[in-house]
Design a protein around this motif. Structure first.
Motif, short mmCIF file in Angstrom:
data_model
loop_
_atom_site.label_atom_id
_atom_site.label_comp_id
_atom_site.label_asym_id
_atom_site.label_seq_id
_atom_site.Cartn_x
_atom_site.Cartn_y
_atom_site.Cartn_z
N LYS A 1 3.62 40.55 88.66
CA LYS A 1 3.90 41.85 88.01
C LYS A 1 2.98 42.08 86.81
O LYS A 1 2.57 43.21 86.54
CB LYS A 1 5.36 41.91 87.58
CG LYS A 1 6.32 42.07 88.75
CD LYS A 1 7.77 42.15 88.29
CE LYS A 1 8.70 42.31 89.47
NZ LYS A 1 10.13 42.39 89.05
N ILE B 1 -2.62 48.81 87.08
CA ILE B 1 -2.22 50.20 86.84
C ILE B 1 -3.02 50.80 85.69
O ILE B 1 -3.38 51.98 85.71
CB ILE B 1 -0.71 50.26 86.56
CG1 ILE B 1 0.04 50.05 87.88
CG2 ILE B 1 -0.31 51.58 85.92
CD1 ILE B 1 1.50 49.82 87.75
N GLU C 1 4.73 57.13 88.89
CA GLU C 1 5.37 56.41 89.99
C GLU C 1 5.00 54.93 89.98
O GLU C 1 5.80 54.08 90.35
CB GLU C 1 4.98 57.03 91.34
CG GLU C 1 5.56 58.40 91.59
CD GLU C 1 7.08 58.36 91.69
OE1 GLU C 1 7.58 57.46 92.39
OE2 GLU C 1 7.74 59.20 91.05
N TYR C 2 3.75 54.67 89.58
CA TYR C 2 3.27 53.28 89.58
C TYR C 2 3.80 52.50 88.37
O TYR C 2 3.67 51.30 88.30
CB TYR C 2 1.74 53.25 89.58
CG TYR C 2 1.14 53.89 90.80
CD1 TYR C 2 1.42 53.42 92.07
CD2 TYR C 2 0.29 54.99 90.68
CE1 TYR C 2 0.88 54.02 93.19
CE2 TYR C 2 -0.26 55.60 91.80
CZ TYR C 2 0.04 55.10 93.05
OH TYR C 2 -0.50 55.70 94.16
N LYS C 3 4.36 53.24 87.41
CA LYS C 3 4.80 52.59 86.18
C LYS C 3 6.28 52.22 86.20
O LYS C 3 6.85 51.89 85.20
CB LYS C 3 4.49 53.50 84.99
CG LYS C 3 2.99 53.69 84.78
CD LYS C 3 2.68 54.59 83.59
CE LYS C 3 1.18 54.74 83.41
NZ LYS C 3 0.81 55.65 82.32
N LYS C 4 6.88 52.28 87.38
CA LYS C 4 8.30 51.95 87.51
C LYS C 4 8.55 50.46 87.69
O LYS C 4 9.68 50.05 87.88
CB LYS C 4 8.91 52.71 88.70
CG LYS C 4 8.98 54.21 88.50
CD LYS C 4 9.57 54.86 89.74
CE LYS C 4 9.63 56.37 89.58
NZ LYS C 4 10.16 57.02 90.81
N ILE C 5 7.48 49.70 87.68
CA ILE C 5 7.63 48.26 87.94
C ILE C 5 8.51 47.62 86.88
O ILE C 5 8.26 47.79 85.70
CB ILE C 5 6.24 47.57 87.94
CG1 ILE C 5 5.36 48.23 89.00
CG2 ILE C 5 6.38 46.10 88.22
CD1 ILE C 5 3.94 47.78 88.93
N LYS D 1 3.31 48.04 97.06
CA LYS D 1 3.48 49.48 97.32
C LYS D 1 3.12 50.33 96.10
O LYS D 1 2.89 51.53 96.22
CB LYS D 1 4.91 49.77 97.74
CG LYS D 1 5.94 49.62 96.63
CD LYS D 1 7.34 49.94 97.15
CE LYS D 1 8.38 49.81 96.02
NZ LYS D 1 9.73 50.12 96.51
N TRP D 2 3.03 49.70 94.93
CA TRP D 2 2.73 50.45 93.71
C TRP D 2 1.23 50.73 93.57
O TRP D 2 0.83 51.45 92.66
CB TRP D 2 3.22 49.69 92.48
CG TRP D 2 4.67 49.34 92.53
CD1 TRP D 2 5.23 48.11 92.72
CD2 TRP D 2 5.76 50.24 92.40
NE1 TRP D 2 6.58 48.19 92.74
CE2 TRP D 2 6.95 49.49 92.52
CE3 TRP D 2 5.86 51.63 92.18
CZ2 TRP D 2 8.21 50.06 92.44
CZ3 TRP D 2 7.13 52.19 92.11
CH2 TRP D 2 8.28 51.42 92.24
#
Length: 526
Positions: free
Chosen positions: A499, A506, A522-526, A449-450
């Motif tokens: 990950k 990313i 938002e994509y860096k919340k992993i 989803k990222w």
């Protein structure tokens, strides 16, 4: 008028002879006489001991096969030029039914419907023959289907698995990728100790040549035999071709080998049989097919099986192909074959045209063997995939009305879009089951989803490359290959490695400015 006179004279002589011999002991003759001939069919008098399916020898090296046993006459189809046969010709019995060469010498070769090589590589060095018609293995000779036959196609192996000994129908309209799936399945057998038979029925010769060339380029022709009865050949040859193919496969099954056989396609096979049946004046039924057209395919497909060690211990997995008209799976031949097989892979024309390839419709497709034909890692990760896709398609249809959607619905739609992108697969690029399990883990954990939707293809290729080439990824791949299943520790280790791949992806999003997908944070919340 001369030809008519000859016919009348011959028929008169036959009737006169029958009247003379009425009530007497008749001496059964091994020879017969051609009474009428035309359109590739001959009606014969005599040959009282002829068998159903027996090979007959006509003058000028023309062969025929007995298909009708009537009182006082025999109907035979010709496997050669009928202009070389004329009324009054003497026909001889061969004493045996139609046979074909079998054995390992056929690997890598292209043969016609009678097992004669047509690839220009000389004769086939085999002295083993088998009759092309045979009763299928009985119930007590069969084993349950529980070993996967990997197609290398993620959307099939994860959702509609095929097992060794299964009969899985590939069905769809013209030009929707049916043959592509079958050829990919053959290519994916490289290194898996599975022999393959591809039967081309009513195909253009140029198409068969292209398929053989693709198999050679992929290195799959070494363990494959191609049986070709092209569109330009006689209906009897198109009729007999699939039986020749499965006879070749049965020889290997009886020696303990696993075999994959593709019938491309049985729609044309049924048309060839209908042509012969109508010329033999059999009663037409639904859609003008004769009443025994169901038996035509049932006695063919029932020969696919996984047998016990007492009967050889091998297996034949059949992939019959059926072409539909405007997606109508309720037509006569499609419903017949659906009822005979153990499931179907339905290809949707709308999906194909929208760029989803292979265009597998997961709603209409089914495997009646199911997860019994999957490794445990695929079962663990792909168990909910069909349900997630069903939810997506249902909500996608609802979303077309333009209503406001709640956050949960939006998440389901976004997740479904990414699954579909990951299920897209280029032709001649099969994916191993271990790679599939890793991709399915990324889907199940919702890590995808990222990433943007149109980044999915690149991510999948990068993921496969990483777990096959990098030192850390290769270690995990080897562990999973050895265990064939995820435990908690292995699952966490693989997730951690995925990950790492996501973080690299990313950075590329930053580089190529994917800001239209939302804030990069938002994509860096992993």
């Amino acid at each position: 008028m001369i030809i008519l006179a000859i016919n009348i004279k011959d028929i008169f002589e036959v009737i006169e002879q029958q009247i003379k011999n009425y009530g007497k002991d008749i001496v059964h003759t091994e020879d017969g006489t051609v009474v009428t001939v035309g359109d590739g069919v001959a009606m014969l008098y005599g040959l009282e001991n002829a068998m159903m399916g027996e090979l007959l020898i006509f003058p000028n090296d023309v062969y025929g096969m007995v298909l009708n046993l009537e009182e006082g006459a025999i109907g035979a189809v010709l496997m050669g030029d009928d202009s070389l046969v004329k009324e009054g010709d003497i026909v001889k019995r061969s004493g045996k039914v139609v046979e074909t060469l079998v054995g390992d010498a056929l690997l890598g070769r292209v043969v016609n419907a009678l097992g004669v090589p047509i690839d220009g590589n000389g004769p086939i060095n085999s002295k083993e023959f088998r009759p092309v018609e045979k009763i299928a293995s009985g119930v007590m000779a069969r084993k349950s289907v529980e070993e996967p036959l990997e197609t290398g196609i993620l959307g099939i192996d994860a959702i509609i698995p095929i097992g060794k000994g299964q009969r899985e129908l590939i069905i769809g309209d013209r030009q929707t990728g049916k043959t592509a799936i079958a050829i990919d399945a053959i290519i994916n057998q490289i290194g898996k100790n599975v022999k393959c038979v591809y039967v081309a029925i009513g195909q253009k010769e140029s198409t068969v040549v292209q398929i053989v060339e693709k198999l050679k380029q992929a290195g799959a022709m070494e363990f494959t035999t191609v049986v070709s009865a092209s569109a330009s050949e006689l209906a009897p040859l198109q009729y007999i071709a699939p039986y020749t193919g499965v006879t070749i496969a049965e020889e290997w099954m009886s020696k303990g080998d696993d075999v994959l056989i593709v019938y491309d396609d049985l729609s044309k096979h049924a048309v060839a049989y209908r042509t012969m049946a109508l010329l033999l004046r059999r009663a037409p039924g639904r859609e003008a097919y004769p009443g025994d057209v169901f038996y035509l395919h049932s006695r063919l497909l029932e020969r696919a099986a996984r047998v016990t060690k007492e009967f050889g211990g091998g297996s034949i997995t059949a992939l019959p192909i059926i072409e539909t008209q405007a997606g109508d799976i309720s037509a006569y031949i499609p419903t017949n074959v659906i009822s005979i097989t153990d499931g179907q892979i339905f290809l949707s024309e709308s999906s194909f045209k929208s760029g989803v390839r292979p265009a597998v419709d997961t709603g209409l497709s089914v495997s009646r063997v199911g997860s019994a034909a999957q490794i445990k890692a695929i079962k663990q990760m792909g168990g909910t995939l069909k349900l997630e896709l069903a939810q997506y398609y249902e909500l996608a249809a609802f979303a077309k009305f333009g209503s406001d959607l709640d956050e949960s619905t939006q998440q389901t739609l976004e997740h479904g879009k990414r699954i579909i992108e990951l299920l897209k697969q280029r032709q001649y690029r099969p994916i191993s089951q271990i790679d599939q399990a890793i991709i399915l883990l990324a889907i199940k954990s919702r890590l995808i989803k990222w990433l943007p939707v149109d980044f999915m293809s690149y991510f999948k290729d990068s993921l496969i490359h990483h777990f096959n080439k990098s030192p850390e990824g290769k270690k995990l791949w080897t562990r999973l290959d050895k265990a064939q299943a995820f435990d908690d520790k292995l699952e966490q280790d693989v997730l951690a490695e995925i990950k790492i791949m996501l973080k690299r992806a990313i950075k590329l999003i930053d580089k190529y400015d994917y800001s239209q997908y939302g804030k990069i944070e938002e994509y860096k919340k992993i």
